[in-house]
Design an enzyme around this catalytic site. Structure first.
Site, PDB file in Angstrom:
ATOM      1  N   GLU A 177       0.829  -1.217   0.000  1.00 34.54           N
ATOM      2  CA  GLU A 177       0.000   0.000   0.000  1.00 34.54           C
ATOM      3  C   GLU A 177       0.861   1.263   0.000  1.00 34.54           C
ATOM      4  OE1 GLU A 177      -2.715   0.471   3.321  1.00 34.54           O
ATOM      5  OE2 GLU A 177      -3.694   2.181   2.375  1.00 34.54           O
ATOM      6  N   LYS A 222      -2.416  -2.296  -3.139  1.00 32.07           N
ATOM      7  CA  LYS A 222      -3.502  -1.475  -2.573  1.00 32.07           C
ATOM      8  C   LYS A 222      -3.204  -0.019  -2.905  1.00 32.07           C
ATOM      9  CE  LYS A 222      -5.934  -0.424   1.727  1.00 32.07           C
ATOM     10  NZ  LYS A 222      -6.571  -1.031   2.889  1.00 32.07           N
TER      11      LYS A 222
HETATM   12  P1  13P Z   1      -9.440   3.866   3.975  1.00 30.24           P
HETATM   13  O1  13P Z   1     -10.257   3.090   2.993  1.00 30.24           O
HETATM   14  O2  13P Z   1     -10.248   4.490   5.065  1.00 30.24           O
HETATM   15  O3  13P Z   1      -8.508   4.833   3.292  1.00 30.24           O
HETATM   16  O4  13P Z   1      -8.539   2.826   4.744  1.00 30.24           O
HETATM   17  C1  13P Z   1      -7.904   1.852   4.045  1.00 30.24           C
HETATM   18  C2  13P Z   1      -6.690   1.462   4.750  1.00 30.24           C
HETATM   19  O5  13P Z   1      -6.538   0.348   5.164  1.00 30.24           O
HETATM   20  C3  13P Z   1      -5.627   2.457   4.917  1.00 30.24           C
HETATM   21  O6  13P Z   1      -4.440   1.811   5.272  1.00 30.24           O
END
Ligand code: 13P
Length: 340
Positions: A177, A222
């Site tokens: 991510e 992600k």
């Molecule tokens: P959000 O969808 O609220 O951005 O959170 C996703 C997430 O896991 C951030 O690390």
């Protein structure tokens, strides 16, 4: 037999399903509970998450995996059962947040590097024994007049690659991510700027993953959507966001990655669903696009719940509805009238 990492990654992006990100750190869930004036105690955090996981039909039909926080993976339900047993019962994969947060990069203003590598190998072994089959690490990149610097992107990509390799060594699928924040305070955060920074970040991240020998068929990306910052005066249409995000992924995400599960990043619930649905409707290349939403799946349920047992059914209905809407979006089948 098929490689276990490939199997898990493919199951996470199974058609019609996505990930529930319920891994808010204690500090973050406390901020969420502040909205409903609820004290953030271990018991209240348990009650809230138990309420979500007990929405059994929605978990079974629309959720492939749940990302947990360290406290939750060890917690018991009200009746003494393990919380993770609720997930196992609905055939939901168990994920775990393993970074320890984005910390200021020394000497660099406004930039962070995500920490958590020290001792990670041992923690991953323990999480795998506790039942986790995937993990999450969130790097944070912010757009301001002077950032991101190449150094900050590189430092975060390096940490992501080291984390990913350690996960795979422990048969855990790493969720990669690299979040480009949408809530910076600059008007220069246009969709074009976001496209440029997201593309560059993905290139550097995949380069580091490759150098670290990470098997790209055994990861899930992600990403953020390509979007203007919330303070940008030029807000693109949903179609433009979908188009630019698809172009960015097509050009900067290797095609052997099994799929991308977007974060919602502060978009409102319906926008996060709408953009995902448009993408799945118009995409002209073979890549699984799904969700790994925190706020966009939970916000309406949290408000409906308000910390009260008597609101449980209503809160579960709110969660079920959002999960269903996002499930439709993974197939490009969502439409606005279904929100009524
Ligand atoms: P959000 O969808 O609220 O951005 O959170 C996703 C997430 O896991 C951030 O690390």
């Amino acid at each position: 037999m098929k490689n276990i990492l490939h199997q898990i990654a493919e199951k996470l992006v199974e058609n019609g399903k996505g990930i529930l990100a319920a891994d808010e750190s204690t500090a973050t869930i406390t901020k969420r509970f502040d909205q409903i004036n609820l004290q953030s105690t271990p018991e209240n955090r348990r009650n809230y998450r138990e309420m979500l996981f007990r929405t059994t039909d929605a978990m079974e039909s629309y959720i492939s995996g749940v990302i947990l926080y360290d406290e939750t993976i060890r917690q018991d339900c009200k009746n003494g059962e393990k919380l993770i047993d609720l997930l196992i019962a609905t055939d939901t994969l168990i994920g775990i947040k393993v970074d320890t947060g984005a910390k200021p990069l020394a000497l660099l203003k406004d930039e962070t590097v995500t920490e958590g590598l020290d001792g990670l190998r041992g923690r991953l072994t323990e999480y795998a024994q506790l039942g986790a089959s995937f993990a999450k690490w969130r790097a944070v990149i912010s757009i301001t007049d002077k950032t991101p610097t190449d150094y900050a992107i590189q430092a975060n990509a390096d940490a992501l690659a080291r984390y990913a390799a350690l996960c795979q060594e422990n048969s855990l699928v790493p969720i990669i991510e690299p979040e480009i924040l949408m809530d910076g305070d600059t008007s220069k955060h246009t969709i074009e700027k976001c496209y440029e920074v997201t593309s560059k970040t993905l290139d550097i991240v995949f380069d580091e993953l490759t150098k670290a020998s990470v098997d790209l068929k055994g990861i899930i990306l992600k990403p953020n959507m390509v979007i203007a910052g919330i303070h940008s005066p030029n807000q693109p249409s949903g179609f433009e966001i979908a188009e630019q995000t698809l172009k960015c992924l097509k050009d900067h995400m290797p095609d052997n990655v099994p799929g991308a599960c977007f974060l919602s990043g502060g978009q409102n619930d319906i926008d996060a669903t709408k953009h995902l649905s448009i993408m799945n409707k118009i995409k002209d290349f073979d890549i699984n696009l799904s969700f790994s939403y925190g706020r966009a799946l939970q916000q309406s349920a949290l408000i409906a719940w308000g910390g009260k047992d008597e609101n449980m059914a209503e809160a579960q209905q709110a969660f079920r509805h959002r999960a269903y809407m996002n499930s439709l979006a993974t197939k490009g089948e969502w439409s606005e009238h279904l929100e009524k």
